[in-house]
Design a protein around this motif. Structure first.
Motif, PDB file in Angstrom:
ATOM      1  N   PRO A  29       0.945  -1.218  -0.061  1.00 23.22           N
ATOM      2  CA  PRO A  29      -0.118  -0.203   0.072  1.00 23.22           C
ATOM      3  C   PRO A  29       0.832   1.184   0.045  1.00 23.22           C
ATOM      4  CG  PRO A  29      -0.714  -1.548   1.606  1.00 23.22           C
ATOM      5  CD  PRO A  29       0.590  -2.012   0.961  1.00 23.22           C
ATOM      6  N   TYR A  30       0.600   2.302  -1.058  1.00 25.93           N
ATOM      7  CA  TYR A  30       1.432   3.239  -1.290  1.00 25.93           C
ATOM      8  C   TYR A  30       3.043   3.009  -1.079  1.00 25.93           C
ATOM      9  CZ  TYR A  30      -3.146   5.874  -0.464  1.00 25.93           C
ATOM     10  OH  TYR A  30      -4.239   6.093  -0.480  1.00 25.93           O
ATOM     11  N   LEU A  31       3.346   1.863  -1.537  1.00 25.25           N
ATOM     12  CA  LEU A  31       4.919   1.589  -1.319  1.00 25.25           C
ATOM     13  C   LEU A  31       5.271   0.726  -2.567  1.00 25.25           C
ATOM     14  CD1 LEU A  31       7.340   1.614   0.369  1.00 25.25           C
ATOM     15  CD2 LEU A  31       6.731  -0.453   1.344  1.00 25.25           C
ATOM     16  N   ALA A  32       6.579   0.937  -3.230  1.00 25.82           N
ATOM     17  CA  ALA A  32       7.358   0.031  -3.971  1.00 25.82           C
ATOM     18  C   ALA A  32       8.713   0.010  -3.837  1.00 25.82           C
ATOM     19  CB  ALA A  32       6.832   0.743  -5.443  1.00 25.82           C
ATOM     20  N   VAL A  33       9.401  -1.045  -3.971  1.00 28.19           N
ATOM     21  CA  VAL A  33      10.709  -1.233  -3.396  1.00 28.19           C
ATOM     22  C   VAL A  33      11.434  -1.371  -4.735  1.00 28.19           C
ATOM     23  CG1 VAL A  33      12.538  -2.466  -2.383  1.00 28.19           C
ATOM     24  CG2 VAL A  33      10.206  -1.845  -1.269  1.00 28.19           C
ATOM     25  N   ILE A  34      12.354  -0.671  -5.319  1.00 28.84           N
ATOM     26  CA  ILE A  34      13.144  -0.819  -6.506  1.00 28.84           C
ATOM     27  C   ILE A  34      14.530  -1.191  -6.104  1.00 28.84           C
ATOM     28  CG2 ILE A  34      13.777   0.369  -8.776  1.00 28.84           C
ATOM     29  CD1 ILE A  34      10.873   0.312  -8.391  1.00 28.84           C
ATOM     30  N   ASP A  35      14.926  -2.277  -6.739  1.00 31.96           N
ATOM     31  CA  ASP A  35      16.429  -2.829  -6.449  1.00 31.96           C
ATOM     32  C   ASP A  35      17.300  -2.211  -7.807  1.00 31.96           C
ATOM     33  OD1 ASP A  35      18.691  -4.640  -6.931  1.00 31.96           O
ATOM     34  OD2 ASP A  35      17.893  -5.806  -5.345  1.00 31.96           O
ATOM     35  N   CYS A  36      18.115  -1.537  -7.215  1.00 27.17           N
ATOM     36  CA  CYS A  36      19.139  -0.834  -8.192  1.00 27.17           C
ATOM     37  C   CYS A  36      20.716  -1.356  -7.813  1.00 27.17           C
ATOM     38  CB  CYS A  36      19.062   0.616  -8.101  1.00 27.17           C
ATOM     39  SG  CYS A  36      17.598   1.477  -8.645  1.00 27.17           S
ATOM     40  N   GLY A  37      21.165  -2.180  -8.297  1.00 27.24           N
ATOM     41  CA  GLY A  37      22.544  -2.690  -8.120  1.00 27.24           C
ATOM     42  C   GLY A  37      22.876  -3.438  -6.880  1.00 27.24           C
ATOM     43  N   GLY A  38      21.568  -4.154  -6.323  1.00 31.04           N
ATOM     44  CA  GLY A  38      21.667  -4.691  -4.945  1.00 31.04           C
ATOM     45  C   GLY A  38      21.188  -4.016  -3.955  1.00 31.04           C
ATOM     46  N   VAL A  39      20.910  -2.615  -4.073  1.00 32.70           N
ATOM     47  CA  VAL A  39      20.242  -1.933  -2.967  1.00 32.70           C
ATOM     48  C   VAL A  39      18.748  -1.689  -3.179  1.00 32.70           C
ATOM     49  CG1 VAL A  39      20.354   0.504  -1.592  1.00 32.70           C
ATOM     50  CG2 VAL A  39      22.417  -0.838  -2.552  1.00 32.70           C
ATOM     51  N   GLY A  40      17.968  -1.846  -2.180  1.00 39.15           N
ATOM     52  CA  GLY A  40      16.560  -1.803  -2.395  1.00 39.15           C
ATOM     53  C   GLY A  40      16.120  -0.518  -1.828  1.00 39.15           C
ATOM     54  N   TYR A  41      15.470   0.503  -2.734  1.00 39.36           N
ATOM     55  CA  TYR A  41      14.991   1.688  -2.411  1.00 39.36           C
ATOM     56  C   TYR A  41      13.624   1.701  -2.322  1.00 39.36           C
ATOM     57  CZ  TYR A  41      19.468   3.441  -4.057  1.00 39.36           C
ATOM     58  OH  TYR A  41      21.042   3.645  -4.159  1.00 39.36           O
ATOM     59  N   ALA A  42      13.353   1.928  -1.158  1.00 36.88           N
ATOM     60  CA  ALA A  42      11.691   2.006  -0.765  1.00 36.88           C
ATOM     61  C   ALA A  42      11.017   3.456  -1.276  1.00 36.88           C
ATOM     62  CB  ALA A  42      11.447   1.814   0.672  1.00 36.88           C
ATOM     63  N   CYS A  43      10.275   3.503  -2.108  1.00 38.43           N
ATOM     64  CA  CYS A  43       9.673   4.664  -2.512  1.00 38.43           C
ATOM     65  C   CYS A  43       8.077   4.574  -2.152  1.00 38.43           C
ATOM     66  CB  CYS A  43       9.539   4.640  -4.010  1.00 38.43           C
ATOM     67  SG  CYS A  43      11.364   4.908  -4.578  1.00 38.43           S
ATOM     68  N   ARG A  44       7.731   5.716  -1.430  1.00 38.94           N
ATOM     69  CA  ARG A  44       6.287   5.839  -1.156  1.00 38.94           C
ATOM     70  C   ARG A  44       5.769   6.304  -2.631  1.00 38.94           C
ATOM     71  NH1 ARG A  44       5.521   3.400   3.307  1.00 38.94           N
ATOM     72  NH2 ARG A  44       7.157   3.750   4.955  1.00 38.94           N
ATOM     73  N   THR A  45       4.491   5.910  -2.915  1.00 44.06           N
ATOM     74  CA  THR A  45       4.024   6.414  -4.124  1.00 44.06           C
ATOM     75  C   THR A  45       2.340   6.129  -4.139  1.00 44.06           C
ATOM     76  OG1 THR A  45       4.269   5.857  -6.352  1.00 44.06           O
ATOM     77  CG2 THR A  45       4.152   3.895  -5.040  1.00 44.06           C
ATOM     78  N   THR A  46       1.868   6.393  -5.325  1.00 44.93           N
ATOM     79  CA  THR A  46       0.420   6.593  -5.566  1.00 44.93           C
ATOM     80  C   THR A  46      -0.130   5.193  -5.943  1.00 44.93           C
ATOM     81  OG1 THR A  46       0.543   7.359  -7.763  1.00 44.93           O
ATOM     82  CG2 THR A  46       0.784   8.917  -6.009  1.00 44.93           C
ATOM     83  N   ASN A  47      -1.418   5.048  -6.082  1.00 38.03           N
ATOM     84  CA  ASN A  47      -1.981   3.929  -6.558  1.00 38.03           C
ATOM     85  C   ASN A  47      -1.823   3.893  -8.095  1.00 38.03           C
ATOM     86  OD1 ASN A  47      -3.127   3.113  -4.144  1.00 38.03           O
ATOM     87  ND2 ASN A  47      -4.989   4.142  -4.299  1.00 38.03           N
ATOM     88  N   HIS A  48      -1.765   4.876  -8.610  1.00 41.72           N
ATOM     89  CA  HIS A  48      -1.588   4.859 -10.259  1.00 41.72           C
ATOM     90  C   HIS A  48      -0.399   4.489 -10.485  1.00 41.72           C
ATOM     91  CE1 HIS A  48      -5.399   7.084 -10.623  1.00 41.72           C
ATOM     92  NE2 HIS A  48      -4.820   8.151  -9.991  1.00 41.72           N
ATOM     93  N   THR A  49       0.667   4.948  -9.683  1.00 40.02           N
ATOM     94  CA  THR A  49       2.056   4.370 -10.013  1.00 40.02           C
ATOM     95  C   THR A  49       2.151   2.694  -9.762  1.00 40.02           C
ATOM     96  OG1 THR A  49       3.238   6.262  -9.500  1.00 40.02           O
ATOM     97  CG2 THR A  49       4.580   4.360  -9.436  1.00 40.02           C
ATOM     98  N   ILE A  50       1.601   2.375  -8.572  1.00 35.51           N
ATOM     99  CA  ILE A  50       1.570   0.956  -8.300  1.00 35.51           C
ATOM    100  C   ILE A  50       0.868  -0.108  -9.255  1.00 35.51           C
ATOM    101  CG2 ILE A  50       0.439  -0.579  -6.382  1.00 35.51           C
ATOM    102  CD1 ILE A  50       1.287   1.382  -4.439  1.00 35.51           C
ATOM    103  N   ALA A  51      -0.301   0.629  -9.806  1.00 35.31           N
ATOM    104  CA  ALA A  51      -0.948  -0.012 -11.055  1.00 35.31           C
ATOM    105  C   ALA A  51      -0.116  -0.410 -12.025  1.00 35.31           C
ATOM    106  CB  ALA A  51      -2.114   0.722 -11.207  1.00 35.31           C
ATOM    107  N   ALA A  52       0.915   0.662 -12.462  1.00 36.63           N
ATOM    108  CA  ALA A  52       1.672   0.322 -13.553  1.00 36.63           C
ATOM    109  C   ALA A  52       3.023  -0.359 -13.456  1.00 36.63           C
ATOM    110  CB  ALA A  52       2.328   1.711 -14.029  1.00 36.63           C
TER     111      ALA A  52
END
Length: 199
Positions: free
Chosen positions: A14-37
């Protein structure tokens, strides 16, 4: 600090996406529209905003630069924090938010959880005022050179809404050329202009 993150989506909540960049997971707060994509295990690019307050660092990520621009614009309104901005952008696309501001549609904003009439009125009042003074971000130049914009017809209302989304006067003028401004609805004009600018 970070303009965008480009990596693999490893977690969605919910309102969160984690993006792995080079072995590091960046927690990004985000919107429902972004999560849906986003799709877990797939590569994605999120445009980011680092929010710092009282030694707390929070990263916010968005699927488009328009959504990021609207988020930064919203948190610039007095009394609107990141949580409220995410709620508004989860209930409204950037285009719908721009239309709500230009047309003074409070209902579009109050449908977001936790957003009352006072906050909605403040968002519309402050952002409409900034738009009229040419103070909104528009790709590095003030809209219409800082000249006051008073929307009188669909063309000027569409231009004002596109300025809310961060486009420059030159980009807006070029995008509106060739669009049937007389017969189309305002929302259709904005969508067609956006399609041209995204090509």
């Amino acid at each position: 600090m970070f303009y965008y993150l480009d990596g693999t989506v490893t977690h969605i909540g919910p309102y969160l996406a984690v993006i792995d960049c080079g072995g590091v997971g960046y927690a990004c707060r985000t919107t429902n529209h972004t999560i849906a994509a986003l799709t877990r295990g797939k590569v994605a690019k999120l445009y980011t905003h680092l929010h710092v307050r009282e030694e707390i660092f929070e990263l916010y990520g968005f699927i488009s630069e328009n959504e990021l621009s609207c988020f930064e614009m919203l948190i610039g309104v007095s009394g609107v924090g990141p949580k409220a901005a995410l709620a508004i952008l989860s209930s409204n696309t950037p285009e719908e938010l721009a239309l709500a501001i230009v047309s003074g549609n409070e209902t579009a904003l109050t449908c977001a959880p936790g957003i009352g009439k006072k906050i909605a009125q403040r968002v519309i009042l402050e952002l409409k005022d900034k738009l009229a003074k040419g103070q909104l971000p528009t790709g590095g130049e003030s809209f219409a050179g800082g000249v006051t914009i008073i929307p009188e017809n669909k063309a000027s209302e569409a231009a004002a809404a596109l300025a809310v989304l961060g486009y420059s006067q030159g980009e807006i003028s070029a995008a509106l050329k060739g669009i049937d401004l007389d017969s189309l609805e305002l929302e259709q004009i904005i969508r067609q202009a956006l399609k041209k600018m995204m090509k």
